[in-house]
Design an enzyme around this catalytic site. Structure first.
Site, PDB file in Angstrom:
ATOM      1  N   ASP A 191      -1.471 -18.185  -8.179  1.00 29.83           N
ATOM      2  CA  ASP A 191      -0.614 -19.276  -8.664  1.00 29.83           C
ATOM      3  C   ASP A 191       0.859 -19.103  -8.281  1.00 29.83           C
ATOM      4  OD1 ASP A 191       0.105 -17.184 -10.263  1.00 29.83           O
ATOM      5  OD2 ASP A 191      -0.419 -18.140 -12.172  1.00 29.83           O
ATOM      6  N   ASP A 211      -0.467  -2.385   2.060  1.00 26.86           N
ATOM      7  CA  ASP A 211       0.598  -3.387   1.894  1.00 26.86           C
ATOM      8  C   ASP A 211       1.593  -2.953   0.828  1.00 26.86           C
ATOM      9  OD1 ASP A 211      -1.951  -3.910   0.476  1.00 26.86           O
ATOM     10  OD2 ASP A 211      -0.792  -5.396  -0.610  1.00 26.86           O
TER      11      ASP A 211
END
Ligand code: AMP
Ligand code: MG
Length: 485
Positions: free
Chosen positions: A124, A251
């Protein structure tokens, strides 16, 4: 007109090929409210937050009023998450730009939780207050512990709720970093199978973080060697203070060597090398003792990505790459041993040192001894008096330690002061962090601010702070932490 706040932006990331980023604006925030601002940090980096209203600051740190000179963008990257390769990118972050401090230091200024981006996948684009408080608190604690880390400049709440397992208050963290270039950024470039992209990123990273490598005959190898040193230093720091990162995906490993992304991270209480807290870390891939192994695994992914730039001949490149990665355990071990000697007040290099360290860890593990307090107790007094130490198994080890200390040929006080700069008095214990997050979620920020204050001087003995040193009781122990993403 937007104010400048003395931000001094000079953003170079946009000089990279366009695949590496997307320019876009953060979402508008209807009801921004300040949770905390790091005025001290603002001053250190030459940003002026004092001559303005709280309302203006809430608009600044929500992204409603972007400071002059900012050029918001989200970065593309990839990553190995729990061993599996995925294309990622800033799914909920906006880089405002690179700010140059009065001392000439270049810092990324980034919002986290500021809205959807082309890299959001099914997310989101938002962040909840609790995890942002955890990141703020622990990143600042790490900085004060002397450990390379991203920093936290501000948190605001958005007035909007975000849906996780329940509805939670939405928040935005303003984060500073030497850069956000990750191992995963190189994996992203390599995935395009376009040597120009990889070369552009290599040159950019070298110029930004390791300019000395420009003079190396082989720049890819030079970069790898420098990063191996930096990462070894970083993991040794984590092992020194009992920090468990929890999501060491590629990452989440920076090329600058800073700790980044404080998701499910936590400090260890009682010593157990297999400790891990993250609810999503099945099998303990990222447990305390695995951290150096995982760092090596991640660096191997970096080397793989750089293979085309190591040598034009693939077999030669792989050979050179293997030689490089085999060096990591050697580099790490040497740095770790030297760190452990400082924790135990040992000068010089004696053949029995490794065994002495191993025996202490074994005793700590068998006796459920608190990691932080054991080392600090030894630093406070050559003969710690706490009850846990009044057993023959500890006395045996203690005798050996005292014999080894004699070989220092230095007074005890010299050892003790070295130990007190290596072994913190205070760490952000997980049960306290959870209590602070819960209080903050209910609008009570006093504990958060108090704890931030306490964590300013983690190596200073202060008996008034004894309550912060107490490990969790059986019912306070936290066994699991959550990313909250
Ligand atoms: P992290 O575990 O925070 O390092 O996030 C891993 C990846 O998921 C990164 O690419 C994040 O940007 C992305 N991500 C995490 N949470 C969200 C979210 N709520 N919405 C969109 N992307 C997210
Ligand atoms: Mg991340």
């Amino acid at each position: 007109m937007a104010a400048t706040y003395n931000f001094n932006f000079d953003t170079t990331y946009t000089s990279l090929p366009k695949q590496f980023f997307t320019r876009l604006q953060p979402d508008h925030v209807e009801y921004p409210r300040i949770v905390n601002i790091n005025y001290k940090l603002a001053e250190e980096i030459g940003v002026n937050l004092n001559s303005t209203t709280q309302k203006d600051l809430s608009n600044l740190f929500s992204g409603n009023d972007l400071p002059d000179g900012s050029t918001p963008l989200s970065q593309a990257y990839a990553g190995h998450q729990f061993g599996y390769f995925t294309m990622l990118g800033d799914g909920r972050a906006h880089l405002l730009g690179e700010h140059i401090t009065p001392n000439g230091i270049r810092l990324d200024v980034q919002f986290k939780g500021s809205g959807k981006t082309p890299y959001s996948r099914s997310g989101d684009g938002k962040a909840a207050l609790g995890p942002m408080i955890r990141e703020y608190l622990i990143s600042e604690a790490m900085h004060n512990l002397g450990i390379p880390t991203t920093r936290s400049l501000a948190i605001i709440t958005t007035g909007q709720e975000v849906r996780r397992e329940t509805l939670l208050p939405g928040a935005i963290l303003t984060r500073l970093a030497s850069s956000h270039i990750r191992v995963g950024t190189f994996e992203f470039a390599a995935n395009h199978e376009n040597k120009d992209l990889l070369e552009a990123l290599l040159d950019y990273t070298i110029k930004r973080h390791y300019p000395e490598v420009l003079d190396y005959p082989n720049k890819a190898i030079g970069l790898i060697e420098n990063i191996m040193e930096k990462q070894a230093d970083l993991i040794v720091h984590w092992m020194r203070v009992g920090f468990i990162h929890g999501v060491m995906n590629t990452d989440n490993m920076t090329l600058s060597g800073e700790t980044i992304d404080y998701g499910p991270c936590a400090f260890m209480d009682n010593y157990d090398p297999n400790t891990f807290f993250s609810s999503i870390d099945r099998g303990g891939r990222y447990s305390f003792m695995n951290q150096p192994l995982i760092a090596q695994w991640n660096l191997a992914r970096l080397i793989e990505a750089l293979i085309p730039l190591i040598d034009n001949n693939f077999d030669n490149a792989v050979n050179l790459g293997e030689k490089l990665i085999d060096q990591f355990p050697v580099i790490y071990q040497q740095k770790w041993l030297s760190m452990m000697r400082s924790k135990l007040g040992l000068y010089g290099d004696q053949p029995e040192d490794q065994m002495l360290i191993k025996d202490l860890f074994e005793w700590m593990h068998n006796n459920d001894a608190d990691f932080t307090n054991t080392f600090r107790d030894l630093s406070e007094s050559i003969k710690p008096t706490e009850k846990i130490y009044q057993v023959s198994s500890f006395q045996n080890w203690h005798n050996q330690w005292k014999q080894r200390l004699q070989k220092n040929n230095k007074p005890w006080d010299t050892s003790a002061s070295m130990m007190r700069t290596s072994n913190p008095f205070i760490i952000p214990r997980n049960h306290q962090v959870e209590r602070i997050i819960n209080a903050a979620a209910n609008g009570d920020l006093e504990y958060f601010r108090d704890f931030l204050d306490v964590l300013q001087n983690p190596y200073k003995t202060d008996n008034k702070l004894e309550s912060y040193r107490t490990p969790p009781g059986p019912r306070e122990r936290i066994y699991q932490t959550f990313c909250g993403t």
